[in-house]
Structure formats: structure tokens, C-alpha cells
Design a protein around this motif. Structure first.
Motif, PDB file in Angstrom:
ATOM      1  N   GLU A   6       0.944  -1.182  -0.233  1.00 34.10           N
ATOM      2  CA  GLU A   6      -0.031   0.030  -0.096  1.00 34.10           C
ATOM      3  C   GLU A   6       0.938   1.366  -0.038  1.00 34.10           C
ATOM      4  O   GLU A   6       0.603   2.223  -0.851  1.00 34.10           O
ATOM      5  N   MET A   7       1.909   1.355   0.706  1.00 36.02           N
ATOM      6  CA  MET A   7       2.955   2.243   0.829  1.00 36.02           C
ATOM      7  C   MET A   7       3.600   2.593  -0.711  1.00 36.02           C
ATOM      8  O   MET A   7       3.619   3.656  -1.006  1.00 36.02           O
ATOM      9  N   VAL A   8       4.015   1.563  -1.178  1.00 34.44           N
ATOM     10  CA  VAL A   8       4.520   1.548  -2.459  1.00 34.44           C
ATOM     11  C   VAL A   8       3.739   2.181  -3.572  1.00 34.44           C
ATOM     12  O   VAL A   8       4.020   3.124  -4.318  1.00 34.44           O
ATOM     13  N   LYS A   9       2.264   1.871  -3.480  1.00 38.48           N
ATOM     14  CA  LYS A   9       1.276   2.426  -4.386  1.00 38.48           C
ATOM     15  C   LYS A   9       1.162   3.846  -3.987  1.00 38.48           C
ATOM     16  O   LYS A   9       0.808   4.676  -5.178  1.00 38.48           O
ATOM     17  N   LEU A  10       1.018   4.165  -2.621  1.00 37.73           N
ATOM     18  CA  LEU A  10       0.773   5.706  -2.299  1.00 37.73           C
ATOM     19  C   LEU A  10       2.003   6.357  -2.827  1.00 37.73           C
ATOM     20  O   LEU A  10       1.842   7.661  -3.352  1.00 37.73           O
ATOM     21  N   TYR A  11       3.088   6.101  -2.658  1.00 39.01           N
ATOM     22  CA  TYR A  11       4.358   6.965  -3.111  1.00 39.01           C
ATOM     23  C   TYR A  11       4.998   6.417  -4.473  1.00 39.01           C
ATOM     24  O   TYR A  11       5.964   5.883  -4.663  1.00 39.01           O
ATOM     25  N   SER A  12       3.926   6.758  -5.374  1.00 40.92           N
ATOM     26  CA  SER A  12       4.259   5.944  -6.625  1.00 40.92           C
ATOM     27  C   SER A  12       5.399   6.821  -7.212  1.00 40.92           C
ATOM     28  O   SER A  12       5.735   7.864  -6.884  1.00 40.92           O
ATOM     29  N   ASN A  13       5.961   6.144  -8.329  1.00 40.74           N
ATOM     30  CA  ASN A  13       6.949   6.983  -9.050  1.00 40.74           C
ATOM     31  C   ASN A  13       6.385   8.401  -9.785  1.00 40.74           C
ATOM     32  O   ASN A  13       7.170   9.403  -9.613  1.00 40.74           O
ATOM     33  N   ARG A  14       5.109   8.515 -10.072  1.00 39.38           N
ATOM     34  CA  ARG A  14       4.527   9.682 -10.443  1.00 39.38           C
ATOM     35  C   ARG A  14       4.579  10.856  -9.436  1.00 39.38           C
ATOM     36  O   ARG A  14       4.716  11.740  -9.657  1.00 39.38           O
ATOM     37  N   ILE A  15       3.965  10.251  -8.449  1.00 35.19           N
ATOM     38  CA  ILE A  15       3.845  11.328  -6.985  1.00 35.19           C
ATOM     39  C   ILE A  15       5.538  11.693  -6.733  1.00 35.19           C
ATOM     40  O   ILE A  15       5.522  12.920  -6.484  1.00 35.19           O
ATOM     41  N   LEU A  16       6.492  10.949  -6.738  1.00 39.36           N
ATOM     42  CA  LEU A  16       7.875  11.388  -6.254  1.00 39.36           C
ATOM     43  C   LEU A  16       8.311  12.341  -7.601  1.00 39.36           C
ATOM     44  O   LEU A  16       8.874  13.275  -7.174  1.00 39.36           O
ATOM     45  N   ALA A  17       8.057  11.978  -8.973  1.00 37.23           N
ATOM     46  CA  ALA A  17       8.363  13.021  -9.713  1.00 37.23           C
ATOM     47  C   ALA A  17       7.823  14.207  -9.814  1.00 37.23           C
ATOM     48  O   ALA A  17       8.490  15.301  -9.923  1.00 37.23           O
ATOM     49  N   LEU A  18       6.571  14.316  -9.354  1.00 35.90           N
ATOM     50  CA  LEU A  18       5.735  15.584  -9.275  1.00 35.90           C
ATOM     51  C   LEU A  18       6.621  16.336  -7.891  1.00 35.90           C
ATOM     52  O   LEU A  18       6.744  17.410  -7.961  1.00 35.90           O
ATOM     53  N   ALA A  19       6.904  15.641  -6.802  1.00 35.21           N
ATOM     54  CA  ALA A  19       7.397  16.147  -5.669  1.00 35.21           C
ATOM     55  C   ALA A  19       8.630  16.638  -5.900  1.00 35.21           C
ATOM     56  O   ALA A  19       9.169  17.699  -5.385  1.00 35.21           O
ATOM     57  N   ALA A  20       9.380  16.233  -6.759  1.00 34.01           N
ATOM     58  CA  ALA A  20      10.708  16.591  -7.110  1.00 34.01           C
ATOM     59  C   ALA A  20      10.969  17.999  -7.982  1.00 34.01           C
ATOM     60  O   ALA A  20      11.597  18.370  -8.087  1.00 34.01           O
ATOM     61  N   PRO A 107     -10.822  15.629  -9.235  1.00 31.72           N
ATOM     62  CA  PRO A 107     -11.037  17.251  -9.707  1.00 31.72           C
ATOM     63  C   PRO A 107     -11.113  17.618 -11.350  1.00 31.72           C
ATOM     64  O   PRO A 107     -10.496  16.821 -11.868  1.00 31.72           O
ATOM     65  N   ASP A 108     -11.912  18.388 -11.723  1.00 33.06           N
ATOM     66  CA  ASP A 108     -11.992  18.854 -12.848  1.00 33.06           C
ATOM     67  C   ASP A 108     -10.850  19.454 -13.424  1.00 33.06           C
ATOM     68  O   ASP A 108      -9.983  19.894 -12.565  1.00 33.06           O
ATOM     69  N   ALA A 109     -10.448  19.567 -14.945  1.00 29.43           N
ATOM     70  CA  ALA A 109      -9.519  20.294 -15.234  1.00 29.43           C
ATOM     71  C   ALA A 109      -9.526  21.886 -14.966  1.00 29.43           C
ATOM     72  O   ALA A 109     -10.825  22.315 -14.741  1.00 29.43           O
ATOM     73  N   PRO A 110      -8.507  22.396 -14.451  1.00 27.53           N
ATOM     74  CA  PRO A 110      -7.060  22.154 -15.039  1.00 27.53           C
ATOM     75  C   PRO A 110      -6.523  21.315 -13.916  1.00 27.53           C
ATOM     76  O   PRO A 110      -5.175  21.174 -13.967  1.00 27.53           O
ATOM     77  N   PHE A 111      -7.163  20.946 -12.936  1.00 30.23           N
ATOM     78  CA  PHE A 111      -6.487  20.266 -11.654  1.00 30.23           C
ATOM     79  C   PHE A 111      -6.877  18.793 -11.732  1.00 30.23           C
ATOM     80  O   PHE A 111      -6.529  17.994 -10.905  1.00 30.23           O
ATOM     81  N   ASP A 112      -7.048  18.023 -13.012  1.00 29.39           N
ATOM     82  CA  ASP A 112      -7.567  16.577 -13.088  1.00 29.39           C
ATOM     83  C   ASP A 112      -6.252  15.885 -12.907  1.00 29.39           C
ATOM     84  O   ASP A 112      -6.127  14.648 -12.486  1.00 29.39           O
ATOM     85  N   GLY A 113      -4.937  16.368 -12.691  1.00 30.01           N
ATOM     86  CA  GLY A 113      -3.696  15.546 -12.413  1.00 30.01           C
ATOM     87  C   GLY A 113      -3.524  15.296 -11.052  1.00 30.01           C
ATOM     88  O   GLY A 113      -2.804  14.575 -10.556  1.00 30.01           O
ATOM     89  N   LEU A 114      -4.629  15.711 -10.128  1.00 30.10           N
ATOM     90  CA  LEU A 114      -4.793  15.340  -8.858  1.00 30.10           C
ATOM     91  C   LEU A 114      -5.140  13.965  -8.655  1.00 30.10           C
ATOM     92  O   LEU A 114      -5.077  13.531  -7.489  1.00 30.10           O
ATOM     93  N   GLU A 115      -5.629  13.446  -9.909  1.00 31.15           N
ATOM     94  CA  GLU A 115      -6.106  11.859  -9.601  1.00 31.15           C
ATOM     95  C   GLU A 115      -4.618  10.989  -9.165  1.00 31.15           C
ATOM     96  O   GLU A 115      -5.061   9.871  -8.608  1.00 31.15           O
ATOM     97  N   VAL A 116      -3.461  11.625  -9.457  1.00 29.47           N
ATOM     98  CA  VAL A 116      -2.450  10.943  -8.741  1.00 29.47           C
ATOM     99  C   VAL A 116      -2.470  10.400  -7.312  1.00 29.47           C
ATOM    100  O   VAL A 116      -1.915   9.622  -6.807  1.00 29.47           O
ATOM    101  N   LEU A 117      -3.303  11.494  -6.628  1.00 31.33           N
ATOM    102  CA  LEU A 117      -3.325  11.341  -5.363  1.00 31.33           C
ATOM    103  C   LEU A 117      -4.537  10.568  -4.755  1.00 31.33           C
ATOM    104  O   LEU A 117      -4.820  10.459  -3.569  1.00 31.33           O
ATOM    105  N   ASP A 118      -5.088   9.846  -5.603  1.00 28.87           N
ATOM    106  CA  ASP A 118      -6.215   9.026  -5.154  1.00 28.87           C
ATOM    107  C   ASP A 118      -6.133   7.975  -4.105  1.00 28.87           C
ATOM    108  O   ASP A 118      -6.994   7.819  -3.083  1.00 28.87           O
ATOM    109  N   PRO A 119      -4.600   7.328  -4.214  1.00 29.98           N
ATOM    110  CA  PRO A 119      -4.659   6.358  -3.256  1.00 29.98           C
ATOM    111  C   PRO A 119      -4.360   6.852  -1.749  1.00 29.98           C
ATOM    112  O   PRO A 119      -4.468   6.098  -0.809  1.00 29.98           O
TER     113      PRO A 119
END
Length: 148
Positions: A6-20, A107-119
Motif C-alpha cells: 500500500e505504501m509503494v502504491k501511495l508513493y508511486s513514481n509519478r507522485i515522487l516525480a511531481l514532488a521533485a 477534480p475537473d481540469a485544470p486540476f485533474d492531475g490530482l488523480e495521482v493522489l487518489d490512493p
């Protein structure tokens, strides 16, 4: 699912890339409004600076001291916030809160990229950090509308 997976899913590569790679990660020299928000639960802080032109954000800066989830949220916000109105940012914040807290849609566009935080829905202790950049931005924009 195990806690580790679950933690691996939560901290996905995409989340880490956004954070960086948080857009607009510098404070503005002469913002029209600034706002700092802090999550008392985890100690994360976000300070945003905004300037408006014709009712939309023309300049934006942010100083993000948060977990990877809060940083990822700030990254999505920073990548989409220029050209947005208070109403659009408020709607994005409210939709993000609903997604996290009441199983609402992405969330709707332009913030639909927040789907990465669904987990992160299952991690209530992270919700405040995820919402910080949006909360600070909405509060800063509201201060400008009240001053007008």
C-alpha cells in the motif's frame, strides 16, 4: 494488500516525480497577496504568493515544506494555476477535499492531475498536507477580493 505494498502504491513514481519538480517554487518579489498555511498534525507548511491581472492569477510563487504527497499536490497546483480565477482554484480545492474525504470524483481540469493522489484517500493523516497549497492559495486570493 500488505501495508508495504500500500505504501509503494501511495508513493508511486509519478507522485515522487511531481514532488521533485514543483513549478513556481520560488517566492515572488512583490506579490499582491501572500499566505502561509501549516498542518498542525504533521508540521507541513506552504507559503504562496499571488498577483492578479484582470481577475486571474498572473504570477504565482510557493515555498513548500511538506511530505511528498503535499509536494505533489503543490506541483499539480503550480503547473495549472497561472491564468486561473479564485472560483476555479476554490472549486479545485473543494473537489480535491471531496475526493480525499468523501470518495468524490477526481477534480475537473485544470486540476485533474490530482488523480495521482487518489490512493491517499485511506491516509486521513495526510489529507491536510495534501490540501495546504490549495488552502493557502484560496485564502490569499480571497484576501485580494475582500480588499477590492
Amino acid at each position: 494488500m500488505t501495508d508495504a505494498s500500500e505504501m509503494v502504491k501511495l508513493y508511486s513514481n509519478r507522485i515522487l516525480a511531481l514532488a521533485a519538480d514543483i513549478p513556481h517554487a520560488e517566492r515572488l518579489d512583490a506579490p499582491q497577496a501572500s499566505q502561509m498555511k501549516r498542518s498542525p498534525l504533521c508540521g507541513s507548511t506552504v507559503t504562496v504568493d499571488v498577483s492578479l491581472e484582470n481577475g486571474v492569477i498572473s504570477a504565482f510563487g510557493q515555498d513548500v515544506k511538506a511530505c511528498a504527497l503535499g509536494q505533489a499536490s503543490a506541483s499539480v497546483l503550480g503547473g495549472a494555476v497561472i491564468g486561473q480565477s479564485l472560483e476555479t482554484v476554490r472549486k479545485g480545492r473543494d473537489q480535491l477535499a471531496a475526493m480525499l474525504k468523501s470518495d468524490g470524483p477526481v477534480p475537473d481540469a485544470p486540476f485533474d492531475g490530482l488523480e495521482v493522489l487518489d490512493p491517499a484517500k485511506a491516509y486521513k493523516n495526510r489529507h491536510a498536507s495534501i490540501l495546504l497549497a490549495f488552502d493557502a492559495t484560496v485564502t490569499a486570493l480571497e484576501s485580494l477580493s475582500q480588499a477590492a
